[in-house]
Enzyme design. Structure first.
Site, mmCIF file in Angstrom:
data_model
loop_
_atom_site.group_PDB
_atom_site.id
_atom_site.type_symbol
_atom_site.label_atom_id
_atom_site.label_comp_id
_atom_site.label_asym_id
_atom_site.label_seq_id
_atom_site.Cartn_x
_atom_site.Cartn_y
_atom_site.Cartn_z
ATOM 1 C CD GLU A 1 -7.946 2.371 1.070
ATOM 2 O OE1 GLU A 1 -8.636 1.913 0.138
ATOM 3 O OE2 GLU A 1 -7.897 3.583 1.326
ATOM 4 C CD GLU B 1 -6.465 8.401 10.181
ATOM 5 O OE1 GLU B 1 -6.752 8.908 9.081
ATOM 6 O OE2 GLU B 1 -5.903 7.302 10.300
ATOM 7 C CD GLU C 1 -10.799 7.395 -1.097
ATOM 8 O OE1 GLU C 1 -11.291 6.363 -1.585
ATOM 9 O OE2 GLU C 1 -9.854 7.372 -0.275
ATOM 10 C CE LYS D 1 -3.537 2.411 2.774
ATOM 11 N NZ LYS D 1 -4.448 2.378 3.926
HETATM 12 C C1 LIG Z 1 -5.013 10.481 3.545
HETATM 13 C C2 LIG Z 1 -6.242 10.900 3.771
HETATM 14 O O1 LIG Z 1 -7.260 10.068 4.279
HETATM 15 C C3 LIG Z 1 -6.877 8.870 4.953
HETATM 16 C C4 LIG Z 1 -7.808 8.702 6.093
HETATM 17 C C5 LIG Z 1 -9.025 8.116 5.894
HETATM 18 C C6 LIG Z 1 -9.300 7.398 4.675
HETATM 19 C C7 LIG Z 1 -8.324 7.202 3.747
HETATM 20 C C8 LIG Z 1 -8.598 6.462 2.501
HETATM 21 O O2 LIG Z 1 -9.660 5.782 2.392
HETATM 22 O O3 LIG Z 1 -7.767 6.504 1.561
HETATM 23 C C9 LIG Z 1 -6.929 7.687 3.972
HETATM 24 O O4 LIG Z 1 -6.176 6.602 4.468
HETATM 25 C C10 LIG Z 1 -6.693 12.319 3.524
HETATM 26 O O5 LIG Z 1 -7.843 12.615 3.912
HETATM 27 O O6 LIG Z 1 -5.893 13.114 2.972
HETATM 28 MG MG LIG Z 2 -9.169 5.174 0.310
#
Ligand SMILES: C=C(O[C@H]1C=CC=C(C(=O)O)[C@@H]1O)C(=O)O
Ligand SMILES: [Mg+2]
Length: 465
Positions: free
Chosen positions: A313, A269, A448, A220
């Site tokens: 993930e 987070e 996203e 990842k």
């Molecule tokens: C790296 C980020 O989100 C992280 C935190 C939640 C979900 C994430 C995702 O699904 O990719 C990322 O790991 C950001 O918001 O810039």
């Molecule tokens: Mg993601």
């Protein structure tokens, strides 16, 4: 305003004097009448501009607002930066004279952040901050469940100014502040341009990385990108904070200011919270859009919980956090399944991990062991960081770095600085990233990251929250 490294030099003399006990910290906390935390941030006093911070906990009436710096710790060394600040803080607190503090989050407290990657190429936009950047505030408002406290910190000669003058000083400051208390008018600024930088190159980088993940042991990589916004005049930080705390109640609203730069956002987070020996860390990774239609929104959430790519993930983050905390905690509880965390624009897979800290484990030690989690870096961490340096072509600065606080009793809480932006004069740079795994679809990841720009974009007067 001195650049961060000059400030560090300016303060290093005080640090030496503190360490050799030629000076000591005097800290006075007193309960005060209710005072709006955003107004407290906004009003500061003329000589506290450029040295402020703001923190509101997610889903909780807990605020820390610092104005002015009794001390700034912005070290130059990249190595051992977590140990450095831990030792520095321990030295200061052990000789401090502390009065009136009986509530967590009052009394002497450090607030600040660590850059995501001290070994990445530095860009001018982050020159007001160091790789480690913490304030011991001169004045701090703490709001805890409707109670308000003011803490005043002063580095003094041990035999120096008597305390009466300190009591008088804080009283004058408070009277002045209370006399000036106003409301936070929502000042509208208009955007003159809003550009997602290098989208095509970013998508190409995603394709390259996904191909690499399919053909190597690298599992990842989180890849981020930025949006640059220009305004007719400098946006009001107080207005942005007001919007964030109002529209993102389930996230941590935060701001860290240095000179004419302010890094702020609404992060969902938490990296780690330590309350006494209780430890809470949260795994947040795996995302899906929200929908205004309740039925569709529920379907999107259920689909996320059962989606193989997002569960993988997410699980990489759970595994890493569990392994990082296991050696320094007992009674570690790791739920088998994630649940959903919903914010206005996006929903995530969420797994809270709890435990009890073994003796002598500081919150800085926990941050060091956890950062970067695979929600912000990747797996394996070292290889992922190398790919991020090569492919992202940007200085993340404090974006995705640990941001938070610790008080003098060893309590504290750190989040990661996502859903965030850097505001400098008439410009803002927003940052958003996403976790790439072998099954990632580049266009889905582009969408996203676009959704993740929304909390800050909306707070700056842009599209829907
Ligand atoms: C790296 C980020 O989100 C992280 C935190 C939640 C979900 C994430 C995702 O699904 O990719 C990322 O790991 C950001 O918001 O810039
Ligand atoms: Mg993601």
């Amino acid at each position: 305003m001195l650049r961060a490294e000059n400030q560090a030099i300016a303060h290093s003399n005080i640090i030496k004097q503190l360490e050799t006990k030629q000076k000591t910290l005097f800290s006075l906390t007193t309960p005060i009448d209710p005072f709006d935390p955003v107004v407290f941030y906004k009003q500061g006093t003329p000589n506290t501009e450029g040295k402020r911070f703001f923190w509101k906990s997610a889903n909780e009436d807990f605020y820390l607002v610092g104005v002015g710096a009794a001390l700034l710790f912005s070290n130059l060394a990249k190595k051992n930066r977590f140990d450095d600040i831990h030792q520095f803080w321990k030295d200061i607190v052990q000789n401090a004279e502390i009065e009136g503090s009986s509530i967590i989050g009052t009394g002497p407290l450090l607030f600040g952040g660590f850059s995501f990657d001290p070994d990445t190429g530095k860009e001018q936009e982050w020159s007001d901050f160091g790789d480690t950047f913490f304030y011991l505030p001169k004045y701090m408002l703490t709001v805890v469940n409707g109670q308000h406290f003011l803490t005043f910190n002063q580095i003094m000669d041990p035999a120096g100014e008597n305390k009466t003058s300190q009591y008088k000083h804080i009283e004058e400051y408070m009277n002045d502040l209370l006399a000036r208390q106003s409301t936070v008018a929502v000042e509208q600024v208009s955007m003159t341009s809003c550009t997602e930088i290098g989208q095509a190159e970013w998508v190409k980088a995603v394709e390259d990385i996904v191909n690499l993940l399919k053909s190597t042991d690298i599992k990842k990589v989180v890849l981020a990108r930025k949006m640059i916004i220009e305004f007719t005049k400098s946006p009001s930080i107080a207005t942005v904070l007001e919007q964030l705390r109002r529209n993102q109640p389930g996230s941590f609203a935060f701001a860290l200011e240095s000179g004419s730069s302010c890094f702020l956002g609404a992060s969902p987070e938490r990296l780690v919270k330590k309350t006494g020996e209780e430890v809470l860390s949260t795994c947040l990774a795996g995302s899906a859009p929200r929908s205004k239609d309740p039925g569709e929104d529920e379907w999107l959430g259920k689909n996320l919980l059962n989606d193989a790519k997002n569960r993988y993930e997410h699980q990489l983050v759970v595994n890493m956090i569990k392994n990082a905390l296991n050696p320094i905690c007992t009674n570690l509880i790791v739920p088998e399944e994630p649940i959903l965390m919903k914010t206005p624009a996006i929903q995530h897979l969420y797994t809270p991990i709890t435990g009890r800290a073994k003796a002598g484990q500081s919150i800085f030690k926990m941050v060091e062991r956890l950062h970067p989690t695979p929600a912000l870096g990747g797996v394996p961490t070292i290889e992922a960081l190398k790919i991020i340096r090569e492919k992202e072509k940007m200085d993340r600065g404090l974006y995705a770095g640990p941001i938070g606080w610790t008080d003098f009793r060893g309590n504290g809480e750190f989040i990661v600085g996502i859903r965030s932006g850097l505001i400098q004069n008439n410009n803002a740079i927003l940052y958003a990233g996403c976790g790439l795994v072998p099954d990632s679809n580049p266009q889905d990841e582009l969408i996203e990251t676009r959704i993740k720009f929304r909390p800050m974009l909306h707070a700056l007067g842009g599209e829907e929250k």
